[in-house]
Motif scaffolding. Structure first.
Motif, PDB file in Angstrom:
ATOM      1  N   ASP A  13       0.831  -1.209   0.000  1.00  0.00           N
ATOM      2  CA  ASP A  13       0.000   0.000   0.000  1.00  0.00           C
ATOM      3  C   ASP A  13       0.866   1.260   0.000  1.00  0.00           C
ATOM      4  O   ASP A  13       0.588   2.227  -0.723  1.00  0.00           O
ATOM      5  CB  ASP A  13      -0.919   0.015   1.222  1.00  0.00           C
ATOM      6  N   ASP A  14       1.911   1.247   0.830  1.00  0.00           N
ATOM      7  CA  ASP A  14       2.799   2.410   0.922  1.00  0.00           C
ATOM      8  C   ASP A  14       3.479   2.689  -0.425  1.00  0.00           C
ATOM      9  O   ASP A  14       3.612   3.840  -0.847  1.00  0.00           O
ATOM     10  CB  ASP A  14       3.857   2.195   2.001  1.00  0.00           C
ATOM     11  N   LEU A  15       3.937   1.619  -1.086  1.00  0.00           N
ATOM     12  CA  LEU A  15       4.591   1.783  -2.384  1.00  0.00           C
ATOM     13  C   LEU A  15       3.627   2.342  -3.428  1.00  0.00           C
ATOM     14  O   LEU A  15       3.995   3.193  -4.249  1.00  0.00           O
ATOM     15  CB  LEU A  15       5.148   0.448  -2.865  1.00  0.00           C
ATOM     16  N   GLU A  16       2.410   1.865  -3.401  1.00  0.00           N
ATOM     17  CA  GLU A  16       1.407   2.351  -4.364  1.00  0.00           C
ATOM     18  C   GLU A  16       1.136   3.833  -4.175  1.00  0.00           C
ATOM     19  O   GLU A  16       0.991   4.586  -5.149  1.00  0.00           O
ATOM     20  CB  GLU A  16       0.127   1.531  -4.227  1.00  0.00           C
ATOM     21  N   ILE A  17       1.098   4.268  -2.923  1.00  0.00           N
ATOM     22  CA  ILE A  17       0.877   5.688  -2.646  1.00  0.00           C
ATOM     23  C   ILE A  17       2.099   6.503  -3.039  1.00  0.00           C
ATOM     24  O   ILE A  17       1.988   7.532  -3.721  1.00  0.00           O
ATOM     25  CB  ILE A  17       0.546   5.887  -1.146  1.00  0.00           C
ATOM     26  N   LEU A  18       3.277   6.041  -2.627  1.00  0.00           N
ATOM     27  CA  LEU A  18       4.520   6.764  -2.887  1.00  0.00           C
ATOM     28  C   LEU A  18       4.789   6.908  -4.386  1.00  0.00           C
ATOM     29  O   LEU A  18       5.181   7.974  -4.862  1.00  0.00           O
ATOM     30  CB  LEU A  18       5.687   6.045  -2.213  1.00  0.00           C
ATOM     31  N   LEU A  19       4.576   5.826  -5.121  1.00  0.00           N
ATOM     32  CA  LEU A  19       4.909   5.816  -6.546  1.00  0.00           C
ATOM     33  C   LEU A  19       3.705   6.112  -7.439  1.00  0.00           C
ATOM     34  O   LEU A  19       3.804   6.056  -8.666  1.00  0.00           O
ATOM     35  CB  LEU A  19       5.501   4.452  -6.920  1.00  0.00           C
ATOM     36  N   ARG A  20       2.561   6.391  -6.800  1.00  0.00           N
ATOM     37  CA  ARG A  20       1.334   6.718  -7.528  1.00  0.00           C
ATOM     38  C   ARG A  20       0.954   5.606  -8.506  1.00  0.00           C
ATOM     39  O   ARG A  20       0.650   5.849  -9.673  1.00  0.00           O
ATOM     40  CB  ARG A  20       1.488   8.058  -8.263  1.00  0.00           C
ATOM     41  N   LEU A  21       0.977   4.407  -8.002  1.00  0.00           N
ATOM     42  CA  LEU A  21       0.622   3.235  -8.786  1.00  0.00           C
ATOM     43  C   LEU A  21      -0.836   2.859  -8.534  1.00  0.00           C
ATOM     44  O   LEU A  21      -1.412   3.222  -7.499  1.00  0.00           O
ATOM     45  CB  LEU A  21       1.527   2.065  -8.398  1.00  0.00           C
ATOM     46  N   PRO A  22      -1.453   2.129  -9.459  1.00  0.00           N
ATOM     47  CA  PRO A  22      -2.846   1.723  -9.258  1.00  0.00           C
ATOM     48  C   PRO A  22      -3.007   0.878  -7.999  1.00  0.00           C
ATOM     49  O   PRO A  22      -2.123   0.102  -7.637  1.00  0.00           O
ATOM     50  CB  PRO A  22      -3.158   0.899 -10.518  1.00  0.00           C
ATOM     51  N   ARG A  23      -4.137   1.052  -7.352  1.00  0.00           N
ATOM     52  CA  ARG A  23      -4.436   0.297  -6.138  1.00  0.00           C
ATOM     53  C   ARG A  23      -4.410  -1.202  -6.434  1.00  0.00           C
ATOM     54  O   ARG A  23      -5.009  -1.669  -7.405  1.00  0.00           O
ATOM     55  CB  ARG A  23      -5.813   0.702  -5.614  1.00  0.00           C
ATOM     56  N   GLY A  24      -3.692  -1.971  -5.607  1.00  0.00           N
ATOM     57  CA  GLY A  24      -3.634  -3.410  -5.784  1.00  0.00           C
ATOM     58  C   GLY A  24      -2.657  -3.881  -6.844  1.00  0.00           C
ATOM     59  O   GLY A  24      -2.636  -5.073  -7.182  1.00  0.00           O
ATOM     60  N   SER A  25      -1.811  -2.980  -7.348  1.00  0.00           N
ATOM     61  CA  SER A  25      -0.889  -3.352  -8.433  1.00  0.00           C
ATOM     62  C   SER A  25       0.451  -3.912  -7.925  1.00  0.00           C
ATOM     63  O   SER A  25       1.186  -4.530  -8.694  1.00  0.00           O
ATOM     64  CB  SER A  25      -0.607  -2.146  -9.326  1.00  0.00           C
ATOM     65  N   VAL A  26       0.770  -3.681  -6.663  1.00  0.00           N
ATOM     66  CA  VAL A  26       2.043  -4.162  -6.114  1.00  0.00           C
ATOM     67  C   VAL A  26       1.825  -5.498  -5.402  1.00  0.00           C
ATOM     68  O   VAL A  26       1.028  -5.594  -4.470  1.00  0.00           O
ATOM     69  CB  VAL A  26       2.660  -3.139  -5.139  1.00  0.00           C
ATOM     70  N   ALA A  27       2.536  -6.502  -5.863  1.00  0.00           N
ATOM     71  CA  ALA A  27       2.436  -7.828  -5.248  1.00  0.00           C
ATOM     72  C   ALA A  27       3.175  -7.855  -3.915  1.00  0.00           C
ATOM     73  O   ALA A  27       4.080  -7.051  -3.678  1.00  0.00           O
ATOM     74  CB  ALA A  27       3.023  -8.877  -6.193  1.00  0.00           C
ATOM     75  N   TRP A  28       2.794  -8.765  -3.032  1.00  0.00           N
ATOM     76  CA  TRP A  28       3.491  -8.892  -1.753  1.00  0.00           C
ATOM     77  C   TRP A  28       3.518 -10.351  -1.309  1.00  0.00           C
ATOM     78  O   TRP A  28       2.686 -11.157  -1.713  1.00  0.00           O
ATOM     79  CB  TRP A  28       2.852  -8.021  -0.670  1.00  0.00           C
ATOM     80  N   CYS A  29       4.488 -10.662  -0.477  1.00  0.00           N
ATOM     81  CA  CYS A  29       4.637 -12.021   0.059  1.00  0.00           C
ATOM     82  C   CYS A  29       5.327 -11.923   1.415  1.00  0.00           C
ATOM     83  O   CYS A  29       6.395 -11.320   1.524  1.00  0.00           O
ATOM     84  CB  CYS A  29       5.463 -12.877  -0.895  1.00  0.00           C
TER      85      CYS A  29
END
Length: 239
Positions: A13-29
């Motif tokens: 979530d933090d990366l999406e906000i920081l990099l202005r990426l679409p919500r749910g676009s950054v994978a995590w594990c």
């Protein structure tokens, strides 16, 4: 970068906000603990190893273990634990500080909190020793205001420790329902939780509940998952 893999949903979530990426676009594990934290030997040699480590490091029980800490005033927030240990009811509890520059961190804590003098140990543990220390601690406490995930919480749970984490991003994911939580700005809450664990009856009941929940929390974690996620992302990016 062509793609991102975060260690937690909060970090994604933090990366999406920081990099202005679409919500749910950054994978995590979620990261998994090394196998040795799950595989402590169950024979008589374990007790012998513990006694040797206890004597060598100057450990005395009960003790609270503060892993991977940092300076006073940092986001790691070690001063909260020091403040909680000011309670007369916790006067017999030792503080064990480990991680990078543990001796320096300990000196800073004793300087600001004089009542800790004679009650603290700075230790440099191998992973095997750390697993032993985790399993014999009254509690492993992680008081950070924020973390990306909090791998020490997972390692401690795998070792059979009672884990207490601050009510903070990343740490909530790491500890799940298997850890006790406290406000990172209110030492009284941590103090009260430690008192509960020290009580013979309440402590025994809490320990049994937390151990049961720890197994459920650890079940979906596997050391190969992160590697498989990286491989999948690399294939997707390369087409």
């Amino acid at each position: 970068a062509s793609g991102y893999l975060a260690v937690s949903a909060d970090t994604a979530d933090d990366l999406e906000i920081l990099l202005r990426l679409p919500r749910g676009s950054v994978a995590w594990c979620h990261s998994a603990p090394k196998d040795l934290f799950r595989a402590l030997p169950s024979d008589a040699s374990l007790e012998q190893q513990w006694q040797q480590l206890k004597n060598a490091a100057g450990l005395s029980q009960p003790f609270v273990l503060l892993p991977a800490t940092s300076a006073i005033g940092s986001y790691k927030n070690p001063e909260l634990v020091a403040s909680a240990l000011a309670a007369p009811s916790l006067a017999r509890v030792q503080l064990v500080v480990c991680g990078i520059a543990a001796a320096q961190r300990l000196k800073e804590l004793e300087g600001k909190f004089p009542y800790l003098k004679g009650r603290c140990v700075a230790a440099g543990f191998t992973d095997q020793e750390l697993a032993l220390a985790y399993s014999h601690a009254l509690a492993v406490v992680i008081p950070s205001h924020i973390e990306g995930f909090g791998l020490p919480a997972i390692e401690a749970l795998a070792s059979g420790a009672n884990v207490m984490v601050a009510e903070a991003r990343g740490l909530r994911e790491a500890g799940g329902s298997a850890s006790l939580r406290f406000n990172s700005r209110h030492s009284k809450e941590l103090e009260q939780l430690l008192e509960l664990l020290l009580d013979p009856i309440t402590g025994r009941w809490l320990n049994s509940q937390l151990q049961r929940r720890a197994q459920k929390r650890l079940a979906p974690l596997h050391s190969d998952l992160m590697g498989l996620c990286v491989l999948a992302m690399a294939r997707a990016v390369s087409g």
